[in-house]
Enzyme design. Structure first.
Site, PDB file in Angstrom:
ATOM      1  N   ASN A 264       0.848  -1.241  -0.089  1.00 26.06           N
ATOM      2  CA  ASN A 264      -0.154  -0.087   0.098  1.00 26.06           C
ATOM      3  C   ASN A 264       0.794   1.265  -0.001  1.00 26.06           C
ATOM      4  O   ASN A 264       1.434   1.550   0.931  1.00 26.06           O
ATOM      5  CB  ASN A 264      -0.825  -0.083   1.291  1.00 26.06           C
ATOM      6  CG  ASN A 264      -1.757   1.066   1.458  1.00 26.06           C
ATOM      7  OD1 ASN A 264      -1.804   2.024   0.486  1.00 26.06           O
ATOM      8  ND2 ASN A 264      -2.607   1.219   2.298  1.00 26.06           N
TER       9      ASN A 264
ATOM     10  N   ARG B  63      -2.541  -2.276  -3.477  1.00 27.64           N
ATOM     11  CA  ARG B  63      -3.689  -1.391  -3.177  1.00 27.64           C
ATOM     12  C   ARG B  63      -3.565  -0.075  -4.207  1.00 27.64           C
ATOM     13  O   ARG B  63      -2.692   0.627  -4.325  1.00 27.64           O
ATOM     14  CB  ARG B  63      -3.628  -0.891  -1.910  1.00 27.64           C
ATOM     15  CG  ARG B  63      -4.997  -0.215  -1.507  1.00 27.64           C
ATOM     16  CD  ARG B  63      -4.879   0.822  -0.496  1.00 27.64           C
ATOM     17  NE  ARG B  63      -5.990   1.717  -0.327  1.00 27.64           N
ATOM     18  CZ  ARG B  63      -5.902   2.905   0.567  1.00 27.64           C
ATOM     19  NH1 ARG B  63      -4.912   3.263   1.031  1.00 27.64           N
ATOM     20  NH2 ARG B  63      -7.251   3.536   0.859  1.00 27.64           N
TER      21      ARG B  63
ATOM     22  N   HIS C  25     -13.047   3.013   0.514  1.00 25.37           N
ATOM     23  CA  HIS C  25     -12.880   1.845   1.626  1.00 25.37           C
ATOM     24  C   HIS C  25     -13.880   0.553   1.044  1.00 25.37           C
ATOM     25  O   HIS C  25     -14.055  -0.334   1.743  1.00 25.37           O
ATOM     26  CB  HIS C  25     -13.674   2.477   2.737  1.00 25.37           C
ATOM     27  CG  HIS C  25     -13.149   3.557   3.509  1.00 25.37           C
ATOM     28  ND1 HIS C  25     -14.222   4.520   4.200  1.00 25.37           N
ATOM     29  CD2 HIS C  25     -11.957   3.890   3.748  1.00 25.37           C
ATOM     30  CE1 HIS C  25     -13.507   5.336   4.602  1.00 25.37           C
ATOM     31  NE2 HIS C  25     -12.129   5.082   4.307  1.00 25.37           N
TER      32      HIS C  25
ATOM     33  N   HIS D 229     -17.693   1.755   8.149  1.00 25.96           N
ATOM     34  CA  HIS D 229     -16.258   1.722   8.305  1.00 25.96           C
ATOM     35  C   HIS D 229     -15.966   3.247   8.706  1.00 25.96           C
ATOM     36  O   HIS D 229     -16.026   4.246   8.273  1.00 25.96           O
ATOM     37  CB  HIS D 229     -15.385   1.806   6.957  1.00 25.96           C
ATOM     38  CG  HIS D 229     -13.976   1.743   6.934  1.00 25.96           C
ATOM     39  ND1 HIS D 229     -13.151   0.848   6.546  1.00 25.96           N
ATOM     40  CD2 HIS D 229     -13.470   2.980   7.140  1.00 25.96           C
ATOM     41  CE1 HIS D 229     -11.841   1.440   6.861  1.00 25.96           C
ATOM     42  NE2 HIS D 229     -12.061   2.512   7.226  1.00 25.96           N
TER      43      HIS D 229
ATOM     44  N   GLY E  72     -13.424   5.143  10.733  1.00 30.12           N
ATOM     45  CA  GLY E  72     -12.125   5.489  10.979  1.00 30.12           C
ATOM     46  C   GLY E  72     -11.780   7.041  11.069  1.00 30.12           C
ATOM     47  O   GLY E  72     -12.684   7.956  11.066  1.00 30.12           O
TER      48      GLY E  72
ATOM     49  N   GLY F  31     -11.088   8.427   8.202  1.00 28.33           N
ATOM     50  CA  GLY F  31     -12.065   8.785   7.099  1.00 28.33           C
ATOM     51  C   GLY F  31     -13.095   7.595   7.505  1.00 28.33           C
ATOM     52  O   GLY F  31     -13.026   6.771   7.832  1.00 28.33           O
TER      53      GLY F  31
ATOM     54  N   ARG G 206     -13.022  15.962   7.958  1.00 30.25           N
ATOM     55  CA  ARG G 206     -13.974  16.335   6.786  1.00 30.25           C
ATOM     56  C   ARG G 206     -15.204  16.413   6.937  1.00 30.25           C
ATOM     57  O   ARG G 206     -15.710  15.994   7.699  1.00 30.25           O
ATOM     58  CB  ARG G 206     -13.759  15.178   5.789  1.00 30.25           C
ATOM     59  CG  ARG G 206     -12.362  15.056   5.133  1.00 30.25           C
ATOM     60  CD  ARG G 206     -12.368  13.643   4.363  1.00 30.25           C
ATOM     61  NE  ARG G 206     -10.940  12.865   4.458  1.00 30.25           N
ATOM     62  CZ  ARG G 206     -11.062  11.441   4.387  1.00 30.25           C
ATOM     63  NH1 ARG G 206     -11.800  10.903   3.533  1.00 30.25           N
ATOM     64  NH2 ARG G 206     -10.233  10.930   4.857  1.00 30.25           N
TER      65      ARG G 206
ATOM     66  N   PHE H 227     -10.774  10.662  17.749  1.00 32.87           N
ATOM     67  CA  PHE H 227     -12.078  10.568  19.020  1.00 32.87           C
ATOM     68  C   PHE H 227     -11.436  10.206  20.104  1.00 32.87           C
ATOM     69  O   PHE H 227     -12.440  10.758  20.963  1.00 32.87           O
ATOM     70  CB  PHE H 227     -12.979   9.197  18.143  1.00 32.87           C
ATOM     71  CG  PHE H 227     -13.820   9.708  16.909  1.00 32.87           C
ATOM     72  CD1 PHE H 227     -12.992   9.838  15.527  1.00 32.87           C
ATOM     73  CD2 PHE H 227     -15.030  10.087  16.946  1.00 32.87           C
ATOM     74  CE1 PHE H 227     -13.796  10.294  14.508  1.00 32.87           C
ATOM     75  CE2 PHE H 227     -15.596  10.956  15.901  1.00 32.87           C
ATOM     76  CZ  PHE H 227     -15.144  10.663  14.865  1.00 32.87           C
TER      77      PHE H 227
ATOM     78  N   GLU I  83     -14.445  -0.078  15.503  1.00 39.59           N
ATOM     79  CA  GLU I  83     -13.888  -1.620  16.334  1.00 39.59           C
ATOM     80  C   GLU I  83     -13.657  -0.983  17.672  1.00 39.59           C
ATOM     81  O   GLU I  83     -13.820  -2.054  18.668  1.00 39.59           O
ATOM     82  CB  GLU I  83     -12.558  -2.062  15.683  1.00 39.59           C
ATOM     83  CG  GLU I  83     -12.619  -2.629  14.299  1.00 39.59           C
ATOM     84  CD  GLU I  83     -11.332  -2.452  13.520  1.00 39.59           C
ATOM     85  OE1 GLU I  83     -10.376  -2.729  14.036  1.00 39.59           O
ATOM     86  OE2 GLU I  83     -11.337  -2.490  12.398  1.00 39.59           O
ATOM     87  N   ASN I  84     -13.096   0.005  18.043  1.00 44.18           N
ATOM     88  CA  ASN I  84     -12.966   0.288  19.347  1.00 44.18           C
ATOM     89  C   ASN I  84     -13.772   1.143  20.364  1.00 44.18           C
ATOM     90  O   ASN I  84     -13.505   1.361  21.488  1.00 44.18           O
ATOM     91  CB  ASN I  84     -11.404   0.945  19.491  1.00 44.18           C
ATOM     92  CG  ASN I  84     -10.325   0.007  18.905  1.00 44.18           C
ATOM     93  OD1 ASN I  84     -10.281  -0.949  19.305  1.00 44.18           O
ATOM     94  ND2 ASN I  84      -9.924   0.453  17.691  1.00 44.18           N
TER      95      ASN I  84
ATOM     96  N   GLU J  25      -7.848  -5.103   5.255  1.00 41.87           N
ATOM     97  CA  GLU J  25      -7.741  -4.908   3.568  1.00 41.87           C
ATOM     98  C   GLU J  25      -6.695  -5.624   3.054  1.00 41.87           C
ATOM     99  O   GLU J  25      -6.883  -6.322   1.972  1.00 41.87           O
ATOM    100  CB  GLU J  25      -7.504  -3.471   3.463  1.00 41.87           C
ATOM    101  CG  GLU J  25      -8.883  -2.472   3.930  1.00 41.87           C
ATOM    102  CD  GLU J  25      -8.496  -1.007   4.342  1.00 41.87           C
ATOM    103  OE1 GLU J  25      -8.359  -0.791   5.324  1.00 41.87           O
ATOM    104  OE2 GLU J  25      -9.139  -0.224   3.514  1.00 41.87           O
TER     105      GLU J  25
HETATM  106  P1  ADP Z   1      -7.575   5.803   9.253  1.00 45.56           P
HETATM  107  O1  ADP Z   1      -7.251   4.569   8.790  1.00 45.56           O
HETATM  108  O2  ADP Z   1      -8.686   6.428   8.456  1.00 45.56           O
HETATM  109  O3  ADP Z   1      -6.677   6.730   9.861  1.00 45.56           O
HETATM  110  P2  ADP Z   1      -8.309   4.260  11.469  1.00 45.56           P
HETATM  111  O4  ADP Z   1      -9.239   3.396  11.091  1.00 45.56           O
HETATM  112  O5  ADP Z   1      -7.112   3.803  11.981  1.00 45.56           O
HETATM  113  O6  ADP Z   1      -8.114   5.353  10.535  1.00 45.56           O
HETATM  114  O7  ADP Z   1      -9.111   5.025  12.590  1.00 45.56           O
HETATM  115  C1  ADP Z   1      -8.717   6.454  13.430  1.00 45.56           C
HETATM  116  C2  ADP Z   1      -9.588   6.826  14.529  1.00 45.56           C
HETATM  117  O8  ADP Z   1     -10.045   5.450  15.316  1.00 45.56           O
HETATM  118  C3  ADP Z   1      -9.198   7.971  15.108  1.00 45.56           C
HETATM  119  O9  ADP Z   1      -9.801   9.024  15.135  1.00 45.56           O
HETATM  120  C4  ADP Z   1      -9.142   7.378  16.746  1.00 45.56           C
HETATM  121  O10 ADP Z   1      -9.425   8.332  17.588  1.00 45.56           O
HETATM  122  C5  ADP Z   1     -10.234   6.141  16.489  1.00 45.56           C
HETATM  123  N1  ADP Z   1      -9.924   5.130  17.774  1.00 45.56           N
HETATM  124  C6  ADP Z   1      -8.985   4.315  17.737  1.00 45.56           C
HETATM  125  N2  ADP Z   1      -9.073   3.701  18.938  1.00 45.56           N
HETATM  126  C7  ADP Z   1      -9.990   4.154  19.730  1.00 45.56           C
HETATM  127  C8  ADP Z   1     -10.592   4.025  21.103  1.00 45.56           C
HETATM  128  N3  ADP Z   1     -10.204   3.078  21.795  1.00 45.56           N
HETATM  129  N4  ADP Z   1     -11.418   4.807  21.272  1.00 45.56           N
HETATM  130  C9  ADP Z   1     -12.174   5.783  20.409  1.00 45.56           C
HETATM  131  N5  ADP Z   1     -11.649   5.902  19.411  1.00 45.56           N
HETATM  132  C10 ADP Z   1     -10.539   5.458  18.894  1.00 45.56           C
END
Ligand code: ADP
Length: 395
Positions: free
Chosen positions: A7, A90, A179, A207, A209, A211, A240, A283, A333-334, A383
């Site tokens: 990637n 990718r 995505h 999805h 994140g 983004g 965004r 976040f 996920e988190n 991915e």
């Molecule tokens: P990208 O690949 O688009 O950069 P990710 O999928 O890695 O993004 O997601 C990043 C986002 O996930 C961040 O804004 C982060 O705050 C959030 N994040 C990761 N872990 C946690 C958590 N434990 N609680 C809340 N938000 C989380």
């Protein structure tokens, strides 16, 4: 069979070497600051981690060092380069040309270059990575997997914008979505986890994140998605703005004296939850601030959840129902609280989250109650594995 997944960004490169006999990751790593002072590779294999710091003027040199790391006696994963049976790349934008992953030929590279107009920041570095890799491994088959490909099954009414039709014909202005590799992977996993054929399911994949996008996946095919011509449309994101009244743009240009790049910067880099909260695009920071009573941080989270909820409602309507909602990516996920907030009040659809089951981070699990009509799942995205599977199937 061993597949190397690449990637490639403008100054970074992520890689994974995957053994397709059991889909295990043999090695993975990240190259940062390619072409900039301070280039480094963080490489992991065999439970060992190596940091390789040396100048990397371009992507070819970076890739040569990645291959060297993979072959290293101490922290390597293979004995000879011949063990790499194929490379999966990718690629961000496949335009209307690519609806699936493809084996890369000179003609395919030319078509990818034609799509660069639509993703000027992303496609060129992806192509540079492919060309560099071809120089280093001229006899190894290579494939390209496009972020847009999974969404190519959308109907015209889903992807056309209500603008003069000629602009679609002239410039290809339409919804493409992004995505896609992640939406496809988690939709397939949801089918497997629920022990159902994906062709019999109506799934909404979230999805979430930095983004963020949603996709409506009916009978295994994407029928709608929230990102558009570019990854700016749809949800409120880290920085965004997502959907806004388009008239705000000329209004701001006039009132704030902004030019095209100024307004682009504002809607791409200074908006979203960062813009509302004024705190951060992350976040975790916003959740912490909201817990400490910061009203704008709370408002940012409320806006984010509100937008996701609206799309879930819209996609349930478009598909004539929903069987499963899947959360993935960093936030999906988190963030236990964000999943809960999004699902709150959706009981009329048949969504019921079990707080105990939802008390997980980064695990593949069903978090809805046993009697819920709509299953809610957390599925960590992968991915790289999706690209490796496509590569294996193609070569
Ligand atoms: P990208 O690949 O688009 O950069 P990710 O999928 O890695 O993004 O997601 C990043 C986002 O996930 C961040 O804004 C982060 O705050 C959030 N994040 C990761 N872990 C946690 C958590 N434990 N609680 C809340 N938000 C989380």
């Amino acid at each position: 069979m061993k597949v190397l997944v690449i990637n490639c960004g403008s100054s970074s490169l992520k890689y994974q070497l995957i053994d397709m006999t059991d889909e295990s990751v043999l090695a993975k790593g990240l190259v940062e600051r390619i072409g900039i002072e301070g280039s480094k590779i963080t490489h992991k294999a065999n439970g060992k981690k190596a940091i390789i710091e040396q100048p990397m003027e371009n992507h070819k040199i970076a890739l040569e060092l990645v291959v060297k790391a993979l072959l290293d006696e101490e922290h390597g994963a293979i004995k000879s380069m011949d063990e790499i049976d194929a490379v999966g790349h990718r690629v961000v934008h496949g335009g209307e040309k690519f609806a699936t992953s493809v084996v890369i030929t000179d003609e395919v590279i030319k078509t990818m270059e034609d799509c660069s107009d639509l993703a000027p920041l992303h496609n060129p570095p992806n192509i540079i990575g492919i060309k560099a890799c071809k120089e280093i491994m001229p006899n190894t088959p290579m494939t390209g997997s496009f972020d847009t490909a999974f969404h190519q099954t959308m109907s015209k009414e889903a992807y056309i914008y209500p603008l003069p039709y000629e602009l679609y014909e002239k410039y290809g202005i339409r919804r493409y979505g992004f995505h896609g590799t992640s939406h496809k992977y988690v939709a397939q996993r949801a089918g497997a986890i629920l022990n159902k054929n994906i062709e019999d399911l109506k799934i909404i994949t979230c999805h979430l994140g930095n983004g963020a996008s949603l996709a409506a996946v009916k009978n295994g095919k994407c029928v709608d998605t929230s990102m558009g011509l570019t990854p700016l449309e749809g949800l409120a994101m880290g920085t965004r703005c997502g959907d806004i009244d388009p008239a705000i743009i000329p209004f701001l240009m006039e009132k704030e004296g902004l030019d095209i790049s100024g307004v682009n910067n504002l809607i791409n880099k200074k908006s979203g939850v960062l813009g509302i909260s004024g705190i951060s695009s992350d976040f975790r920071d916003i959740e912490n601030a909201a817990n400490e009573g910061n009203d704008r941080a709370k408002l940012a989270l409320d806006k984010f959840a509100n937008r996701v909820k609206k799309y879930i409602g819209a996609y349930a309507a478009i598909m004539g129902g929903v069987d499963a909602i899947v959360f993935t990516a960093g936030l999906g996920e988190n963030s236990i609280s964000m999943r809960e907030q999004i699902c709150e009040g959706l009981d009329f659809l048949g969504v019921k989250v079990d707080s105990d089951k939802n008390n997980v981070r980064g695990e593949e699990v069903v978090v809805s109650t046993d009697d819920a009509k709509v299953k809610v799942l957390v599925v960590p995205t992968n991915e790289e594995l999706m690209i490796a599977r496509d590569t294996k199937a193609l070569v």
